[in-house]
Design an enzyme around this catalytic site. Structure first.
Site, short mmCIF file in Angstrom:
data_model
loop_
_atom_site.label_atom_id
_atom_site.label_comp_id
_atom_site.label_asym_id
_atom_site.label_seq_id
_atom_site.Cartn_x
_atom_site.Cartn_y
_atom_site.Cartn_z
N PRO A 215 0.81 -1.22 0.00
CA PRO A 215 0.00 0.00 0.00
C PRO A 215 0.85 1.27 0.00
CG PRO A 215 -0.92 -1.60 1.51
CD PRO A 215 0.41 -2.14 1.08
N TYR A 216 1.97 1.25 0.73
CA TYR A 216 2.88 2.41 0.71
C TYR A 216 3.32 2.71 -0.71
CZ TYR A 216 7.41 4.75 0.78
OH TYR A 216 8.46 5.59 0.50
N ALA A 217 3.77 1.68 -1.43
CA ALA A 217 4.25 1.88 -2.79
C ALA A 217 3.14 2.42 -3.70
CB ALA A 217 4.81 0.57 -3.34
#
Length: 331
Positions: A160-162
């Site tokens: 999700p960060y990416a």
């Protein structure tokens, strides 16, 4: 039809806004800009009076001529006022880290990495700032074949960060593509930046800390994961170069050219300290890819930049910073 901005190079930087100035990269960038005689408006929601990591990172900026600190949240502050007469905005603010992005904190990633970026880009457009440099991440590539990642590669973010970092860079570039937008954008895909004051959750910091203190080192996976490690001074020189690169520069990989395994990092730390590290094996974490490696030919052509600090030298500098009594790593 040709891009009307394609042959334009922004003027020299006189006044810069650095968002995320209390962070690892942001504080180093602000210091380097000030050393060049550039006025810096440093914006961060973390203030040194209430946040220990911010205080550590901003300590080197105290008393330097030309530094204007602003403690504010980009989600609700008056953004236009921050950008008055700015030649460039270095937008580094955001929530980092792969592991926490899987849980309930994801909404904070969206707020800080996407919604705040939208407000900054809107303000840059209204205030007619010539250039915005946005911090992206090598994580947008996701799982690769192990070879060097090129900016035009298919993107498969694995966390999700990416996903939020990809949305952030593409959001800025979408704004810049509009004919009525006066702000050109350069998106820098940083590959694992390390060095003095690196975040304590990052692997090189954890490894050096374990070697220096005798505390165990938790190793997620088998240690054969490889990363393209980029020393902070190299990352900063590339970032500053992006501030005046031609308008058609677009997306650029910023990698140190040192694709090393985590086991190699452990061995270097043991060599530097002369101490054995107590490694505790653990399962691999979701979102951690096997290898990252940057193709930096575009950085060399567009920015005139190439990394010069090797991993052993960079880790030695980080270790020396950790052993200074008044210094500690910060977020």
């Amino acid at each position: 039809m040709s891009d009307p901005h394609s042959a334009i190079t922004p003027p020299a930087i006189r006044r810069a806004v650095v968002t995320g100035a209390a962070g690892f990269i942001g504080s180093h960038l602000a210091h380097a800009l000030l050393q060049r005689g550039i006025t810096v408006i440093g914006v961060d929601r973390r203030g040194p009076a209430s946040d220990e990591s911010a205080a550590t990172n901003l300590n080197m900026l105290h008393g330097l001529q030309g530094y204007i600190p602003v403690t504010a949240d980009l989600l609700d502050c008056a953004t236009d006022a921050l950008l008055v007469d700015a030649d460039v905005v270095f937008h580094l603010a955001g929530v980092p880290g792969v592991r926490p992005s899987w849980g309930p904190q994801f909404s904070e990633y969206v707020r800080s990495n996407i919604l705040a970026t939208q407000r900054v880009m809107d303000a840059a457009t209204r205030m007619r700032v010539p250039r915005l440099v946005v911090a992206s991440s090598s994580s947008v590539y996701g799982v690769t074949s192990g070879g060097p990642s090129i900016e035009s590669d298919r993107l498969r973010p694995a966390s999700p960060y990416a996903v939020t970092k990809l949305a952030e860079e593409q959001l800025c570039l979408a704004h810049a593509a509009r004919a009525e937008c006066p702000t050109s954008v350069v998106a820098l895909r940083y590959f694992t930046v390390y060095g003095p004051r690196q975040r304590p959750d990052m692997f090189i910091h954890r490894t050096l800390h374990a070697a220096l203190t005798g505390h165990p080192l938790r190793l997620y996976g088998d240690g054969h994961q490889r990363r393209d490690f980029t020393f902070i001074d190299d990352a900063i020189s590339a970032t500053i170069a992006a501030g005046t690169a031609p308008d058609d520069t677009g997306i650029v990989n910023i990698g140190g050219g040192t694709n090393a395994s985590l086991i190699e990092v452990i061995n270097i730390a043991q060599s530097l300290t002369g101490r054995e590290i107590d490694v505790r094996a653990d399962t691999a974490r979701s979102g951690d890819v096997l290898s990252t490696r940057a193709d930096t030919r575009r950085a060399e052509a567009a920015l005139g930049w190439r990394a010069v600090i090797d991993l052993h030298s960079g880790m030695r500098a980080q270790m020396q910073a950790l052993t200074q009594p008044t210094n500690s790593a910060a977020a």
